[in-house]
Design an enzyme around this catalytic site. Structure first.
Site, PDB file in Angstrom:
ATOM      1  CB  SER A  92      -0.858   0.016   1.269  1.00 35.84           C
ATOM      2  OG  SER A  92      -1.531   1.247   1.394  1.00 35.84           O
ATOM      3  CE1 TYR A  96      -4.867  -2.370   4.778  1.00 37.55           C
ATOM      4  CE2 TYR A  96      -3.749  -0.255   4.577  1.00 37.55           C
ATOM      5  CZ  TYR A  96      -4.336  -1.363   3.993  1.00 37.55           C
ATOM      6  OH  TYR A  96      -4.373  -1.464   2.621  1.00 37.55           O
TER       7      TYR A  96
HETATM    8  N1  LIG Z   1      -8.581  -0.314  -1.869  1.00 34.40           N
HETATM    9  C1  LIG Z   1      -7.564   0.419  -1.470  1.00 34.40           C
HETATM   10  O1  LIG Z   1      -7.663   1.645  -1.309  1.00 34.40           O
HETATM   11  C2  LIG Z   1      -6.230  -0.237  -1.205  1.00 34.40           C
HETATM   12  C3  LIG Z   1      -5.104   0.578  -1.084  1.00 34.40           C
HETATM   13  C4  LIG Z   1      -3.875   0.002  -0.814  1.00 34.40           C
HETATM   14  C5  LIG Z   1      -3.760  -1.367  -0.693  1.00 34.40           C
HETATM   15  N2  LIG Z   1      -4.871  -2.144  -0.822  1.00 34.40           N
HETATM   16  C6  LIG Z   1      -4.707  -3.590  -0.634  1.00 34.40           C
HETATM   17  O2  LIG Z   1      -5.252  -4.289  -1.727  1.00 34.40           O
HETATM   18  C7  LIG Z   1      -5.625  -5.596  -1.301  1.00 34.40           C
HETATM   19  C8  LIG Z   1      -7.036  -5.900  -1.800  1.00 34.40           C
HETATM   20  O3  LIG Z   1      -7.945  -5.013  -1.171  1.00 34.40           O
HETATM   21  P1  LIG Z   1      -9.249  -4.440  -1.886  1.00 34.40           P
HETATM   22  O4  LIG Z   1      -9.163  -2.987  -1.841  1.00 34.40           O
HETATM   23  O5  LIG Z   1      -9.459  -5.129  -3.169  1.00 34.40           O
HETATM   24  O6  LIG Z   1     -10.359  -4.842  -0.800  1.00 34.40           O
HETATM   25  P2  LIG Z   1     -11.541  -5.893  -0.861  1.00 34.40           P
HETATM   26  O7  LIG Z   1     -12.412  -5.683  -2.049  1.00 34.40           O
HETATM   27  O8  LIG Z   1     -12.159  -5.843   0.505  1.00 34.40           O
HETATM   28  O9  LIG Z   1     -10.817  -7.295  -1.076  1.00 34.40           O
HETATM   29  C9  LIG Z   1     -10.233  -8.021  -0.034  1.00 34.40           C
HETATM   30  C10 LIG Z   1     -10.189  -9.478  -0.447  1.00 34.40           C
HETATM   31  O10 LIG Z   1      -9.500 -10.217   0.575  1.00 34.40           O
HETATM   32  C11 LIG Z   1     -10.314 -11.313   0.981  1.00 34.40           C
HETATM   33  N3  LIG Z   1      -9.983 -11.619   2.382  1.00 34.40           N
HETATM   34  C12 LIG Z   1     -10.057 -10.811   3.461  1.00 34.40           C
HETATM   35  N4  LIG Z   1      -9.671 -11.481   4.553  1.00 34.40           N
HETATM   36  C13 LIG Z   1      -9.319 -12.734   4.158  1.00 34.40           C
HETATM   37  C14 LIG Z   1      -8.854 -13.893   4.819  1.00 34.40           C
HETATM   38  N5  LIG Z   1      -8.669 -13.922   6.157  1.00 34.40           N
HETATM   39  N6  LIG Z   1      -8.615 -15.008   4.102  1.00 34.40           N
HETATM   40  C15 LIG Z   1      -8.808 -15.010   2.770  1.00 34.40           C
HETATM   41  N7  LIG Z   1      -9.254 -13.932   2.071  1.00 34.40           N
HETATM   42  C16 LIG Z   1      -9.513 -12.826   2.768  1.00 34.40           C
HETATM   43  C17 LIG Z   1     -11.741 -10.828   0.756  1.00 34.40           C
HETATM   44  O11 LIG Z   1     -12.706 -11.866   0.640  1.00 34.40           O
HETATM   45  P3  LIG Z   1     -13.523 -12.397   1.930  1.00 34.40           P
HETATM   46  O12 LIG Z   1     -13.932 -11.180   2.711  1.00 34.40           O
HETATM   47  O13 LIG Z   1     -14.662 -13.176   1.365  1.00 34.40           O
HETATM   48  O14 LIG Z   1     -12.564 -13.247   2.667  1.00 34.40           O
HETATM   49  C18 LIG Z   1     -11.555 -10.127  -0.594  1.00 34.40           C
HETATM   50  O15 LIG Z   1     -11.509 -11.073  -1.631  1.00 34.40           O
HETATM   51  C19 LIG Z   1      -5.491  -5.608   0.230  1.00 34.40           C
HETATM   52  O16 LIG Z   1      -4.282  -6.214   0.615  1.00 34.40           O
HETATM   53  C20 LIG Z   1      -5.472  -4.136   0.571  1.00 34.40           C
HETATM   54  O17 LIG Z   1      -4.794  -3.878   1.774  1.00 34.40           O
HETATM   55  C21 LIG Z   1      -6.094  -1.615  -1.090  1.00 34.40           C
END
Ligand SMILES: NC(=O)c1ccc[n+]([C@@H]2O[C@H](COP(=O)([O-])OP(=O)(O)OC[C@H]3O[C@@H](n4cnc5c(N)ncnc54)[C@H](OP(=O)(O)O)[C@@H]3O)[C@@H](O)[C@H]2O)c1
Length: 253
Positions: A141, A154
């Site tokens: 991130s 986080y």
């Molecule tokens: N969106 C942003 O602004 C942003 C910015 C920087 C970095 N990121 C990073 O990008 C990555 C993806 O995030 P996103 O934004 O796409 O959010 P998201 O739509 O909430 O996706 C998160 C994914 O992780 C899965 N997950 C969560 N806990 C889990 C567990 N214990 N075991 C297996 N799967 C799990 C969720 O599915 P389930 O809930 O069904 O398990 C979902 O598929 C993350 O690492 C996040 O920190 C996001």
């Protein structure tokens, strides 16, 4: 990394960034397996992307991580790319938090965001090192570089994953395994709960930008504001973090 002909495991690929990556990798001619905890959400992803392979797995649990590694390497022995993408974000005040009674809640962010990708990378590294082409992509991130004070655990997990990624890259430098870090800025997904990231970059534009970085062979890929944050001076990091805190501190009141 080569962008076609791979067998790719994307953790947390049922929604958001992981699903957008899955779609692009499938279009480019890869076999893609995604994981998540919620079966129905994985089913919805498969309905959207026919041919997507799904697996229910809670990666905050050590035994489930080992079971996933055993299953995927036995069922898809050609697997050569791991995308450590699954993550959660929790915003809270350290003054109001009830750590004595709620540590399991806070620890979930540590086990999901840092224990899981480290453990999976260590499980897959020796298996991948035998392959002609392989890659481990860690999704960190911009907050790995500029801490977001209202999401303190986080931000710490992402900084730790950034550090680990550098060490992993050194250790695998004499193997075929490429180690790539993707450091997103805020992206419009449901991370942390619906509506918390609507101000973020549009998901498709972000994912296209990251794929451009992969095509160019970059090992650290940012997008939008995270491009500069990846290389910011310590003084600028302090200013950036302070201004983010001032703008958001009322969210944890
Ligand atoms: N969106 C942003 O602004 C942003 C910015 C920087 C970095 N990121 C990073 O990008 C990555 C993806 O995030 P996103 O934004 O796409 O959010 P998201 O739509 O909430 O996706 C998160 C994914 O992780 C899965 N997950 C969560 N806990 C889990 C567990 N214990 N075991 C297996 N799967 C799990 C969720 O599915 P389930 O809930 O069904 O398990 C979902 O598929 C993350 O690492 C996040 O920190 C996001």
């Amino acid at each position: 990394m080569k962008l076609s002909g791979n067998t790719i495991l994307i953790t947390g690929g049922s929604t958001g960034i992981g699903l957008a990556f899955a779609e692009r990798f499938m279009k480019a001619g890869n076999t893609v397996i995604v994981t998540g905890r919620r079966e129905q959400v994985l089913q919805d992803a498969q309905d959207k992307l026919p041919g997507l392979i799904t697996k229910v797995s809670d990666l905050s649990n050590e035994a489930e991580r080992i079971a996933l590694f055993d299953w995927v390497t036995a069922t898809y022995p050609d697997i050569n790319v791991l995308v450590n993408n699954a993550g959660i974000q929790q915003r809270f005040s350290v003054i109001k938090a009830d750590a004595k009674n709620d540590w399991a809640y806070f620890n979930k962010e540590i086990s999901t965001n840092i224990e899981a990708p480290l453990h999976l990378a260590i499980l897959f590294a020796p298996f991948f090192a035998e392959k002609e082409n392989a890659a481990i992509i860690n999704v960190t991130s911009g907050l790995a570089f500029t801490p977001f004070a209202i999401a303190p655990i986080y931000s710490a997990t992402k900084a730790a994953l950034h550090s680990f990624t550098i060490s992993l890259r050194h250790q695998l430098s004499e193997t075929s395994v490429e180690v790539i870090e993707v450091a997103p800025p805020a992206v419009n997904t449901d991370l942390g709960g619906t509506g918390l990231h609507v101000h973020g970059e549009p998901l498709d534009a972000f994912a296209d930008g990251i794929f451009q970085g992969l095509r160019e062979g970059k090992s650290e890929i940012g997008y939008g504001t995270s491009v500069d944050r990846l290389r910011m001076s310590r003084d600028d990091i302090d200013k950036y973090s302070e201004s983010m805190y001032q703008a958001t501190k009322n969210m944890i009141d």
